[in-house]
Design a protein around this motif. Sequence first.
Motif, PDB file in Angstrom:
ATOM      1  N   THR A  31       0.841  -1.187   0.000  1.00 45.28           N
ATOM      2  CA  THR A  31       0.000   0.000   0.000  1.00 45.28           C
ATOM      3  C   THR A  31       0.881   1.244   0.000  1.00 45.28           C
ATOM      4  OG1 THR A  31      -1.686   1.250   1.243  1.00 45.28           O
ATOM      5  CG2 THR A  31      -0.167  -0.086   2.533  1.00 45.28           C
ATOM      6  N   GLY A  32       0.389   2.301  -0.631  1.00 45.53           N
ATOM      7  CA  GLY A  32       1.130   3.551  -0.711  1.00 45.53           C
ATOM      8  C   GLY A  32       0.473   4.444  -1.735  1.00 45.53           C
ATOM      9  N   LEU A  33       0.942   5.666  -1.819  1.00 45.13           N
ATOM     10  CA  LEU A  33       0.368   6.631  -2.742  1.00 45.13           C
ATOM     11  C   LEU A  33       0.589   6.238  -4.200  1.00 45.13           C
ATOM     12  CD1 LEU A  33       1.546   9.909  -0.971  1.00 45.13           C
ATOM     13  CD2 LEU A  33      -0.802   9.022  -1.023  1.00 45.13           C
ATOM     14  N   SER A  34      -0.194   6.807  -5.085  1.00 48.51           N
ATOM     15  CA  SER A  34       0.031   6.626  -6.512  1.00 48.51           C
ATOM     16  C   SER A  34       1.426   7.139  -6.854  1.00 48.51           C
ATOM     17  CB  SER A  34      -1.017   7.421  -7.299  1.00 48.51           C
ATOM     18  OG  SER A  34      -0.779   7.329  -8.685  1.00 48.51           O
ATOM     19  N   GLY A  35       2.182   6.339  -7.581  1.00 52.34           N
ATOM     20  CA  GLY A  35       3.539   6.736  -7.940  1.00 52.34           C
ATOM     21  C   GLY A  35       4.584   6.377  -6.910  1.00 52.34           C
ATOM     22  N   ILE A 105      -3.373   1.244  -3.884  1.00 51.76           N
ATOM     23  CA  ILE A 105      -3.286   2.396  -2.993  1.00 51.76           C
ATOM     24  C   ILE A 105      -3.977   2.053  -1.680  1.00 51.76           C
ATOM     25  CG2 ILE A 105      -3.982   4.800  -2.620  1.00 51.76           C
ATOM     26  CD1 ILE A 105      -3.816   5.202  -5.669  1.00 51.76           C
ATOM     27  N   SER A 106      -5.162   1.451  -1.776  1.00 51.72           N
ATOM     28  CA  SER A 106      -5.944   1.028  -0.599  1.00 51.72           C
ATOM     29  C   SER A 106      -5.806   2.051   0.528  1.00 51.72           C
ATOM     30  CB  SER A 106      -5.532  -0.373  -0.134  1.00 51.72           C
ATOM     31  OG  SER A 106      -4.129  -0.531  -0.064  1.00 51.72           O
ATOM     32  N   PRO A 107      -6.414   3.233   0.367  1.00 49.06           N
ATOM     33  CA  PRO A 107      -6.136   4.356   1.260  1.00 49.06           C
ATOM     34  C   PRO A 107      -6.684   4.248   2.684  1.00 49.06           C
ATOM     35  CG  PRO A 107      -7.893   4.930  -0.258  1.00 49.06           C
ATOM     36  CD  PRO A 107      -7.359   3.602  -0.699  1.00 49.06           C
ATOM     37  N   PHE A 108      -7.633   3.342   2.912  1.00 49.40           N
ATOM     38  CA  PHE A 108      -8.289   3.311   4.215  1.00 49.40           C
ATOM     39  C   PHE A 108      -7.843   2.107   5.046  1.00 49.40           C
ATOM     40  CE2 PHE A 108     -11.539   5.248   1.295  1.00 49.40           C
ATOM     41  CZ  PHE A 108     -11.246   6.556   1.642  1.00 49.40           C
ATOM     42  N   GLN A 109      -7.458   2.371   6.285  1.00 46.67           N
ATOM     43  CA  GLN A 109      -6.964   1.321   7.172  1.00 46.67           C
ATOM     44  C   GLN A 109      -8.003   0.222   7.383  1.00 46.67           C
ATOM     45  OE1 GLN A 109      -3.733   1.171   8.736  1.00 46.67           O
ATOM     46  NE2 GLN A 109      -4.434  -0.912   9.071  1.00 46.67           N
ATOM     47  N   ARG A 110      -9.265   0.623   7.535  1.00 45.60           N
ATOM     48  CA  ARG A 110     -10.304  -0.380   7.814  1.00 45.60           C
ATOM     49  C   ARG A 110     -10.434  -1.381   6.673  1.00 45.60           C
ATOM     50  NH1 ARG A 110     -13.079   4.279   6.390  1.00 45.60           N
ATOM     51  NH2 ARG A 110     -14.533   4.078   4.623  1.00 45.60           N
ATOM     52  N   ASP A 111     -10.172  -0.937   5.444  1.00 48.34           N
ATOM     53  CA  ASP A 111     -10.301  -1.838   4.300  1.00 48.34           C
ATOM     54  C   ASP A 111      -9.131  -2.815   4.238  1.00 48.34           C
ATOM     55  OD1 ASP A 111     -12.620  -0.509   3.618  1.00 48.34           O
ATOM     56  OD2 ASP A 111     -11.571   0.911   2.327  1.00 48.34           O
ATOM     57  N   PRO A 162      -8.266  11.485   1.212  1.00 45.47           N
ATOM     58  CA  PRO A 162      -7.254  11.147   2.221  1.00 45.47           C
ATOM     59  C   PRO A 162      -6.560   9.810   1.978  1.00 45.47           C
ATOM     60  CG  PRO A 162      -9.446  10.710   3.074  1.00 45.47           C
ATOM     61  CD  PRO A 162      -9.643  11.404   1.752  1.00 45.47           C
ATOM     62  N   TYR A 163      -5.351   9.708   2.520  1.00 39.48           N
ATOM     63  CA  TYR A 163      -4.638   8.436   2.579  1.00 39.48           C
ATOM     64  C   TYR A 163      -4.269   8.186   4.039  1.00 39.48           C
ATOM     65  CZ  TYR A 163      -1.198   4.750   2.203  1.00 39.48           C
ATOM     66  OH  TYR A 163      -0.531   3.563   2.369  1.00 39.48           O
ATOM     67  N   GLU A 164      -4.706   7.050   4.563  1.00 34.82           N
ATOM     68  CA  GLU A 164      -4.408   6.677   5.940  1.00 34.82           C
ATOM     69  C   GLU A 164      -3.220   5.719   5.947  1.00 34.82           C
ATOM     70  OE1 GLU A 164      -8.034   5.025   7.423  1.00 34.82           O
ATOM     71  OE2 GLU A 164      -9.164   6.900   7.175  1.00 34.82           O
ATOM     72  N   ALA A 165      -2.083   6.208   6.393  1.00 37.35           N
ATOM     73  CA  ALA A 165      -0.882   5.372   6.442  1.00 37.35           C
ATOM     74  C   ALA A 165      -1.098   4.210   7.404  1.00 37.35           C
ATOM     75  CB  ALA A 165       0.318   6.201   6.885  1.00 37.35           C
ATOM     76  N   PRO A 166      -0.531   3.041   7.101  1.00 32.92           N
ATOM     77  CA  PRO A 166      -0.685   1.881   7.991  1.00 32.92           C
ATOM     78  C   PRO A 166      -0.235   2.182   9.409  1.00 32.92           C
ATOM     79  CG  PRO A 166       0.240   1.208   5.901  1.00 32.92           C
ATOM     80  CD  PRO A 166       0.212   2.707   5.883  1.00 32.92           C
ATOM     81  N   GLN A 167      -0.969   1.673  10.366  1.00 37.08           N
ATOM     82  CA  GLN A 167      -0.671   1.922  11.780  1.00 37.08           C
ATOM     83  C   GLN A 167       0.409   0.975  12.310  1.00 37.08           C
ATOM     84  OE1 GLN A 167      -4.510   1.616  13.688  1.00 37.08           O
ATOM     85  NE2 GLN A 167      -5.376   3.301  12.479  1.00 37.08           N
ATOM     86  N   ASN A 168       0.310  -0.289  11.933  1.00 36.74           N
ATOM     87  CA  ASN A 168       1.289  -1.272  12.409  1.00 36.74           C
ATOM     88  C   ASN A 168       1.624  -2.266  11.294  1.00 36.74           C
ATOM     89  OD1 ASN A 168       1.533  -0.644  15.417  1.00 36.74           O
ATOM     90  ND2 ASN A 168      -0.681  -0.914  15.218  1.00 36.74           N
ATOM     91  N   PRO A 169       2.220  -1.788  10.208  1.00 36.64           N
ATOM     92  CA  PRO A 169       2.538  -2.713   9.103  1.00 36.64           C
ATOM     93  C   PRO A 169       3.651  -3.676   9.484  1.00 36.64           C
ATOM     94  CG  PRO A 169       3.571  -0.594   8.725  1.00 36.64           C
ATOM     95  CD  PRO A 169       2.701  -0.423   9.948  1.00 36.64           C
ATOM     96  N   GLU A 170       3.649  -4.841   8.857  1.00 38.32           N
ATOM     97  CA  GLU A 170       4.735  -5.794   9.094  1.00 38.32           C
ATOM     98  C   GLU A 170       6.052  -5.283   8.513  1.00 38.32           C
ATOM     99  OE1 GLU A 170       1.268  -7.961  10.198  1.00 38.32           O
ATOM    100  OE2 GLU A 170       1.633  -6.726   8.434  1.00 38.32           O
TER     101      GLU A 170
END
Length: 201
Positions: A31-35, A105-111, A162-170
């Motif tokens: 996951t991350g921004l476009s580009g 991109i998957s911008p939302f943490q809940r998704d 908005p883009y919600e950065a991962p809270q606790n990514p591996e």
Amino acid sequence: MATNIVWHQHEVNKARRADAKNQKPCVIWLTGLSGSGKSTIANLLEKKLAEHKQHTYLLDGDNVRHGLCGDLGFSDKDRVENIRRISEVAKLFVDAGLVVITAFISPFQRDRDYCRNLLNEGEFVEVFVNTPLAECEKRDPKGLYQKARQGDIKDFTGINSPYEAPQNPEVVLEFNGQSAEQSADMLFNLLSKKGFLNHVG
């Protein structure tokens, strides 16, 4: 919601399919921004995994929207549905014993958490490709940021959505000038070290 539907348990299960492939199935979710480099890194990672005889499948954001999610736009509601469909497909591929790589991109943490919660513990590897917005705009491989700044594209993540950065990514891939090849190698090594690719040898 459909009723009168019962899950049919087949004799050949995920464990047998994975054992036949001599690997540990999982979802590696970039996951991350476009580009940010998600698709490029995902492609290089899959290539490296294939070289190590891993059975993989790569789900890419743009490619999926040509078929499975071709009826969806880019509103928040459609983005949620897009990731829901991808998550369900990824779950099926994990059940088939595959190492699934996704680049969205998957911008939302809940998704992203929705996909995580579909899988068993240890089967979901969230990878944050942490490329700053300024660098993504500088790259702008598809000219999308320029169009978004001009108002030609609405609901564009990072600009007017908005883009919600991962809270606790591996795994976090920090941008510090390294090449996509170096990022893919780093990700491969981190995944192997953490035991997600424990059959790679």
